[in-house]
Design a protein around this motif. Structure first.
Motif, PDB file in Angstrom:
ATOM      1  N   SER A  62       0.819  -1.212   0.000  1.00  0.00           N
ATOM      2  CA  SER A  62       0.000   0.000   0.000  1.00  0.00           C
ATOM      3  C   SER A  62       0.850   1.258   0.000  1.00  0.00           C
ATOM      4  O   SER A  62       0.354   2.338  -0.287  1.00  0.00           O
ATOM      5  CB  SER A  62      -0.917   0.016   1.229  1.00  0.00           C
ATOM      6  OG  SER A  62      -0.154  -0.026   2.429  1.00  0.00           O
ATOM      7  N   GLY A  63       2.125   1.144   0.334  1.00  0.00           N
ATOM      8  CA  GLY A  63       2.977   2.317   0.476  1.00  0.00           C
ATOM      9  C   GLY A  63       3.400   2.924  -0.848  1.00  0.00           C
ATOM     10  O   GLY A  63       3.531   2.227  -1.863  1.00  0.00           O
ATOM     11  N   ASN A  64       3.613   4.233  -0.839  1.00  0.00           N
ATOM     12  CA  ASN A  64       4.109   4.941  -2.012  1.00  0.00           C
ATOM     13  C   ASN A  64       5.573   4.564  -2.248  1.00  0.00           C
ATOM     14  O   ASN A  64       6.407   4.725  -1.348  1.00  0.00           O
ATOM     15  CB  ASN A  64       3.984   6.449  -1.776  1.00  0.00           C
ATOM     16  CG  ASN A  64       4.389   7.263  -2.986  1.00  0.00           C
ATOM     17  OD1 ASN A  64       5.515   7.163  -3.448  1.00  0.00           O
ATOM     18  ND2 ASN A  64       3.461   8.059  -3.486  1.00  0.00           N
ATOM     19  N   GLY A 105       8.926   5.298  -0.047  1.00  0.00           N
ATOM     20  CA  GLY A 105       9.751   4.179   0.396  1.00  0.00           C
ATOM     21  C   GLY A 105      11.214   4.384   0.054  1.00  0.00           C
ATOM     22  O   GLY A 105      12.107   4.087   0.859  1.00  0.00           O
ATOM     23  N   TYR A 142       8.117   0.807   9.913  1.00  0.00           N
ATOM     24  CA  TYR A 142       7.626   1.428   8.686  1.00  0.00           C
ATOM     25  C   TYR A 142       7.236   0.367   7.657  1.00  0.00           C
ATOM     26  O   TYR A 142       6.177   0.463   7.022  1.00  0.00           O
ATOM     27  CB  TYR A 142       8.696   2.351   8.109  1.00  0.00           C
ATOM     28  CG  TYR A 142       8.351   2.895   6.744  1.00  0.00           C
ATOM     29  CD1 TYR A 142       7.454   3.943   6.601  1.00  0.00           C
ATOM     30  CD2 TYR A 142       8.917   2.351   5.593  1.00  0.00           C
ATOM     31  CE1 TYR A 142       7.123   4.438   5.343  1.00  0.00           C
ATOM     32  CE2 TYR A 142       8.606   2.831   4.340  1.00  0.00           C
ATOM     33  CZ  TYR A 142       7.705   3.874   4.218  1.00  0.00           C
ATOM     34  OH  TYR A 142       7.384   4.351   2.969  1.00  0.00           O
ATOM     35  N   LYS A 167       4.013  -1.442   8.781  1.00  0.00           N
ATOM     36  CA  LYS A 167       2.841  -0.581   8.817  1.00  0.00           C
ATOM     37  C   LYS A 167       2.438  -0.088   7.431  1.00  0.00           C
ATOM     38  O   LYS A 167       1.269  -0.137   7.049  1.00  0.00           O
ATOM     39  CB  LYS A 167       3.108   0.612   9.733  1.00  0.00           C
ATOM     40  CG  LYS A 167       1.960   1.613   9.838  1.00  0.00           C
ATOM     41  CD  LYS A 167       0.771   1.017  10.550  1.00  0.00           C
ATOM     42  CE  LYS A 167      -0.322   2.067  10.735  1.00  0.00           C
ATOM     43  NZ  LYS A 167      -1.514   1.502  11.409  1.00  0.00           N
ATOM     44  N   VAL A 168       3.408   0.386   6.676  1.00  0.00           N
ATOM     45  CA  VAL A 168       3.121   1.036   5.393  1.00  0.00           C
ATOM     46  C   VAL A 168       3.159   0.057   4.221  1.00  0.00           C
ATOM     47  O   VAL A 168       2.452   0.246   3.239  1.00  0.00           O
ATOM     48  CB  VAL A 168       4.109   2.196   5.167  1.00  0.00           C
ATOM     49  CG1 VAL A 168       3.845   2.906   3.845  1.00  0.00           C
ATOM     50  CG2 VAL A 168       4.022   3.189   6.319  1.00  0.00           C
ATOM     51  N   ARG A 169       3.979  -0.976   4.319  1.00  0.00           N
ATOM     52  CA  ARG A 169       4.100  -1.996   3.275  1.00  0.00           C
ATOM     53  C   ARG A 169       4.525  -1.406   1.929  1.00  0.00           C
ATOM     54  O   ARG A 169       3.832  -1.564   0.908  1.00  0.00           O
ATOM     55  CB  ARG A 169       2.784  -2.759   3.133  1.00  0.00           C
ATOM     56  CG  ARG A 169       2.381  -3.563   4.346  1.00  0.00           C
ATOM     57  CD  ARG A 169       3.214  -4.831   4.474  1.00  0.00           C
ATOM     58  NE  ARG A 169       2.894  -5.752   3.394  1.00  0.00           N
ATOM     59  CZ  ARG A 169       3.753  -6.595   2.843  1.00  0.00           C
ATOM     60  NH1 ARG A 169       5.001  -6.624   3.257  1.00  0.00           N
ATOM     61  NH2 ARG A 169       3.390  -7.409   1.875  1.00  0.00           N
ATOM     62  N   PRO A 170       5.658  -0.710   1.862  1.00  0.00           N
ATOM     63  CA  PRO A 170       6.140  -0.204   0.577  1.00  0.00           C
ATOM     64  C   PRO A 170       6.740  -1.335  -0.251  1.00  0.00           C
ATOM     65  O   PRO A 170       7.075  -2.395   0.298  1.00  0.00           O
ATOM     66  CB  PRO A 170       7.215   0.801   0.988  1.00  0.00           C
ATOM     67  CG  PRO A 170       7.777   0.197   2.241  1.00  0.00           C
ATOM     68  CD  PRO A 170       6.597  -0.426   2.957  1.00  0.00           C
TER      69      PRO A 170
END
Length: 324
Positions: free
Chosen positions: A206-208, A212, A251, A254-257
């Motif tokens: 989901s991360g940008n 990332g 990171y 949580k963010v999954r880049p």
């Protein structure tokens, strides 16, 4: 060549390139001759290339994810630095004073050096090359049974060669105490067992990727700057390095880049670090390192372009395989 063989060759060559040459380690004692550099590179292909390939293959064949790759990379680092080069225990490795800062007498370790060198292997020797290679070739398994055995034998050859070279370069021919070697071996086995029980996170990315990249570059740069100590106590230095690693893990969870975005940031950090090391070795080394950095940036740019094009072409469908 079939795509699978190209993928194997890419990772096998990329792992030692990032681990030792992009970092600029070949210039620590002045720029060696071309023939010596090629010999060094061949040995590193056997060690780092085989290690990265086999770690990736174990994870992907079992349907496991990056947690497994990272823990196996940590096992690889402990094996190399604890059993082969023994820098974790050698107080005067190559004439350097690595273990005095933050020394732990009971274990014979230096806290900052242990955290620093093991992180190098996890992030740069193994994870970054795998992420870059998978950006081009995806997550499917690349090795078949004969290839697995062949790369395993090559890894053993690389391990023996690394130990022999390290032992020969050390004026005192240092050997760690039996208890230290046994302890390192137990840690390696324990890490492997833990890694094989981990599972990949179920949620998708989901991360940008640009964010990332910025996070990967910022955290890895901060980590390398902390290596100097910045005038702090070794225990503060160790705590800050571990804190940066905790932030990176939090990171990522949580963010999954995309893994490639973090890896690209880490690779760019090695670009400037290698240039700084080469500059101390003279103009010839700096020119050579500049070529290596330029090639790395072209490679990262090509992978980024492929990422963008595939994402656009598959918009509205599943995430491209190499971004998972």
């Amino acid at each position: 060549m079939p795509k699978r063989k190209i993928a194997l060759a890419t990772l096998a060559l990329l792992a030692p390139f990032v681990a030792e040459f992009l970092l600029g380690d070949q210039y620590l004692a002045g720029p060696p001759a071309v023939g010596k550099q090629l010999g060094m590179y061949s040995m590193y292909v056997a060690l780092y290339g085989s290690g990265a390939l086999l770690i990736r293959e174990v994870a992907r064949r079992r349907g496991l994810g990056w947690p497994t790759i990272l823990v196996l990379a940590l096992a690889f680092g402990v094996a190399e630095e604890g059993l082969l080069t023994e820098t974790l225990f050698n107080p005067h490795y190559l004439g350097l004073d690595l273990l005095s800062p933050g020394h732990i007498p009971l274990l014979g370790l230096g806290a900052p050096w242990t955290v620093y060198v093991l992180t190098l292997h996890v992030v740069w020797s193994i994870a970054t090359p795998i992420a870059i290679a998978e950006a081009f070739f995806g997550r499917s398994p690349w090795l078949r049974t004969p290839g697995t055995w062949a790369w395993s034998v090559l890894l053993a050859v690389g391990a023996v060669g690394t130990f022999a070279v390290s032992f020969g370069l050390d004026a005192a021919h240092f050997l760690a105490a039996p208890g230290q070697l046994a302890g390192a071996l137990v840690v390696v086995v324990a890490l492997i067992l833990v890694a094989l029980r981990l599972r990949a996170p179920s949620q998708g990315l989901s991360g940008n990727p640009w964010l990332g990249f910025a996070v990967g570059l910022g955290l890895s740069t901060a980590f390398q700057v902390l290596k100097t100590g910045l005038g702090t106590s070794p225990w503060v230095q160790t705590g800050l390095m571990l804190g940066l690693e905790a932030v990176a893990v939090a990171y990522a969870l949580k963010v999954r880049p995309p893994a490639f975005s973090l890896a690209a940031g880490a690779a760019v950090t090695y670009c400037w670090l290698g240039l700084a090391t080469a500059a101390d070795a003279g103009s010839v080394a700096l020119a050579e390192q500049s070529v290596l950095v330029a090639g790395t940036l072209v490679l990262l740019g090509s992978a980024t372009r492929r990422n963008i094009l595939l994402t656009r072409s598959k918009k509205g469908t599943t995430v491209p395989e190499f971004r998972r």
